[in-house]
Scaffold this active site. Structure first.
Site, PDB file in Angstrom:
ATOM      1  N   THR A  82      39.908  37.827 -13.071  1.00 54.06           N
ATOM      2  CA  THR A  82      39.820  36.545 -12.193  1.00 54.06           C
ATOM      3  C   THR A  82      38.911  35.853 -13.020  1.00 54.06           C
ATOM      4  OG1 THR A  82      39.315  35.589 -10.176  1.00 54.06           O
ATOM      5  CG2 THR A  82      37.721  37.208 -10.704  1.00 54.06           C
ATOM      6  N   ALA A 148      49.076  33.941  -5.177  1.00 58.59           N
ATOM      7  CA  ALA A 148      50.644  34.337  -5.587  1.00 58.59           C
ATOM      8  C   ALA A 148      51.277  35.001  -4.462  1.00 58.59           C
ATOM      9  CB  ALA A 148      50.612  35.478  -6.776  1.00 58.59           C
ATOM     10  N   SER A 149      50.580  35.530  -3.559  1.00 59.85           N
ATOM     11  CA  SER A 149      51.092  36.080  -2.079  1.00 59.85           C
ATOM     12  C   SER A 149      51.724  35.081  -1.385  1.00 59.85           C
ATOM     13  CB  SER A 149      50.061  36.950  -1.436  1.00 59.85           C
ATOM     14  OG  SER A 149      49.233  37.852  -2.316  1.00 59.85           O
ATOM     15  N   HIS A 189      54.422  43.645  -7.183  1.00 58.64           N
ATOM     16  CA  HIS A 189      53.194  43.761  -6.480  1.00 58.64           C
ATOM     17  C   HIS A 189      53.477  44.147  -4.897  1.00 58.64           C
ATOM     18  CE1 HIS A 189      49.272  41.982  -4.606  1.00 58.64           C
ATOM     19  NE2 HIS A 189      48.743  42.702  -5.725  1.00 58.64           N
ATOM     20  N   ASP A 268      57.261  36.128 -10.355  1.00 57.27           N
ATOM     21  CA  ASP A 268      55.889  36.064  -9.974  1.00 57.27           C
ATOM     22  C   ASP A 268      55.465  36.654 -11.685  1.00 57.27           C
ATOM     23  OD1 ASP A 268      53.551  37.301  -9.459  1.00 57.27           O
ATOM     24  OD2 ASP A 268      54.113  38.705  -8.195  1.00 57.27           O
ATOM     25  N   ASN A 297      49.022  32.669 -11.647  1.00 54.50           N
ATOM     26  CA  ASN A 297      47.609  32.371 -11.289  1.00 54.50           C
ATOM     27  C   ASN A 297      46.908  31.868 -12.559  1.00 54.50           C
ATOM     28  OD1 ASN A 297      48.216  32.886  -8.478  1.00 54.50           O
ATOM     29  ND2 ASN A 297      47.041  34.743  -8.512  1.00 54.50           N
TER      30      ASN A 297
END
Ligand code: PLP
Length: 474
Positions: A82, A148-149, A189, A268, A297
């Site tokens: 992250t 992203a979800s 994912h 994605d 992301n």
């Protein structure tokens, strides 16, 4: 707290942040606290009279830091990264101070307009197909989602509405949510499966090939079998950089199947998308021009702090049409001239997140962002070389970006599990495992922006030390 007091406190906090990040290697990467550790450290209720700022600052080390997993430590190699950078932290400060809720253009024009331009800048940096960019003058455009979800869910819900409306217009009275089918790879994912649950549609997992990639023929077979059963394929998610082993679906083949069966094709690239700032990694998204929507992301690997998930849609009207509700209190006179981003997302409220993209892209520039990605990929190759040179280990896949997947070659899952457990208990580095087709392995992700070759060397030394202890105890 008023202005002058804030000025002093903010300076103190800036000092604390710089010291924290500069000296982060001195902290144990994974905390040793037990569940419930924090409540006894705090009073049982909020104070009746104000505490001082000094009291609060003192409690950061006493209460918070013992329970922090240090994601920005160069010894943190779990999950995917992250991102963290000083320009992004500064942007978040300003965003908090402006504190606008940019759901429509008029609710804060700069919030919307900077986002439109930044999504174009970012799209250009990544070399995305022109039709995704607002500046191309077509129907495409970008939006910043939280995660992203959410991007996958937004794409799936939009595709669902589009398909159901088309079917209705064709006089089809049979098709409803429960006859719609979405597809993704068995490596995708879990947020894709979740999106399927939330959208109330069937979700199929297409078996991946020996390189853990979803391929066109396997997808086509499933789609055809579903059509024969009277079901309606409507949506497919391809992954660029899947979570378990950073594998890459064949976007061109998937895109062709999506076209053949009129399915929405969402890509994605939550982690791997950042690598597209480097031309040499763009082959990973060959066929992206066939996608209906694309997401990655910047808050994972492009130095923009959480949350900032960039999504582009080829025809933004298809999202707006799916989510448009128009109460009087949200209408304004300039409607239709610029996006009202409330129609592009699930919540109404939205922060001024494009400031982070603006500050980061300006302060690093294309070259700085490329250097960051290339440096981190080189570090992953350094670790990959260590693995290759020790015949007790094997790689699960050759390294492409910043993730190395490896295991003790001639040992079963239990021994590899014990190795991982010992590594994490050692507290020097932090890794997480994954399992594909019953093969358990360890994942070494280059995460912190500050990771250097000596950190990677240290990590490998720790893997060797724990390997010896694990094999001795076997
Ligand atoms: N997709 C992929 C490929 C991921 O690796 C992840 C998280 O690591 C996600 C989606 C979920 O990301 P987010 O937390 O932004 O929803």
């Amino acid at each position: 707290m008023e202005g002058e007091e804030f000025r002093t406190a903010a300076r103190e906090m800036a000092d604390y942040i710089v010291d924290y990040l500069t000296n982060i290697r001195q902290r144990r990467v994974l905390p040793e606290v037990q569940p419930g550790y924090l409540r006894p450290l705090l009073p049982s209720a909020a104070p009746d009279t104000p505490d001082t700022w000094q009291d609060i600052m003192a409690d950061i080390e006493r209460v918070i830091m013992p329970g922090v997993t240090h994601w920005h430590s160069p010894q943190f190699h779990a999950y995917f990264p992250t991102a963290n950078s000083y320009p992004a932290i500064l942007a978040d400060m300003l965003s908090d101070a402006i504190g606008c809720i940019g759901f429509t253009w008029i609710s804060s024009p700069a919030c919307t307009e900077l986002e439109v331009v930044m999504m174009d800048w970012l799209g250009q940096l990544l070399g995305l197909p022109q039709h995704f960019l607002a500046a191309s003058g077509g129907k495409g455009g970008g939006v910043i989602q939280g995660t992203a979800s959410e991007a996958t869910l937004v794409a799936m819900l939009s595709a669902r509405t589009k398909t159901l409306r088309q079917r209705q217009q064709q006089g089809d009275t049979h098709t409803n949510h429960s006859t719609l089918v979405a597809y993704t790879s068995d490596q995708a994912h879990s947020s894709v499966e979740r999106a399927g649950m939330l959208a109330g549609v069937l979700l199929r997992q297409v078996p991946s090939d020996q390189e853990f990639a979803m391929r066109g023929p396997a997808l086509r077979d499933m789609v055809k079998a579903d059509i024969e059963k009277g079901l309606v394929p409507f949506f497919v998610v391809g992954t660029t950089g899947a979570t378990p082993a950073c594998s890459f679906d064949n976007l061109r083949e998937i895109g062709e199947v999506a076209k053949e069966f009129s399915m929405w094709f969402h890509v994605d690239a939550a982690y791997a998308g950042s690598a597209l700032v480097c031309e040499e990694f763009r082959y990973l998204v060959d066929g992206l021009e066939l996608a209906t929507s694309f997401n990655f992301n910047p808050h994972k690997w492009l130095l923009v702090t959480f949350d900032c998930s960039a999504m582009w849609i080829k025809d933004a009207n298809e999202v707006v049409d799916a989510f448009n509700v128009d109460p009087l209190y949200l209408k304004h006179d300039q409607q239709g001239q610029m996006p009202d981003y409330r129609h592009w997302q699930i919540p109404l409220g939205r922060r001024f997140r494009s400031l982070k993209l603006w500050f980061v892209m300006r302060m690093y520039g294309r070259e700085g962002l490329q250097a960051h990605i290339r440096h981190q990929v080189a570090l992953a190759h350094q670790f990959e070389d260590y693995v290759k040179q020790d015949s007790r280990f094997e790689l699960i896949l050759p390294v492409t970006l910043g993730l190395v997947c490896f295991r003790l070659k001639n040992e079963n899952s239990e021994v590899n599990e014990a190795l991982l457990k010992n590594i994490n208990a050692g507290g020097v580095i932090h890794l997480v495992p994954a399992k594909i087709k019953d093969v358990y392995f360890l994942r070494f992700a280059v995460c912190s922006r500050m990771t250097q070759p000596e950190d990677v060397e240290k990590a490998w030394r720790e893997v060797l030390r724990q390997t010896q202890l694990t094999l001795e105890k076997k």
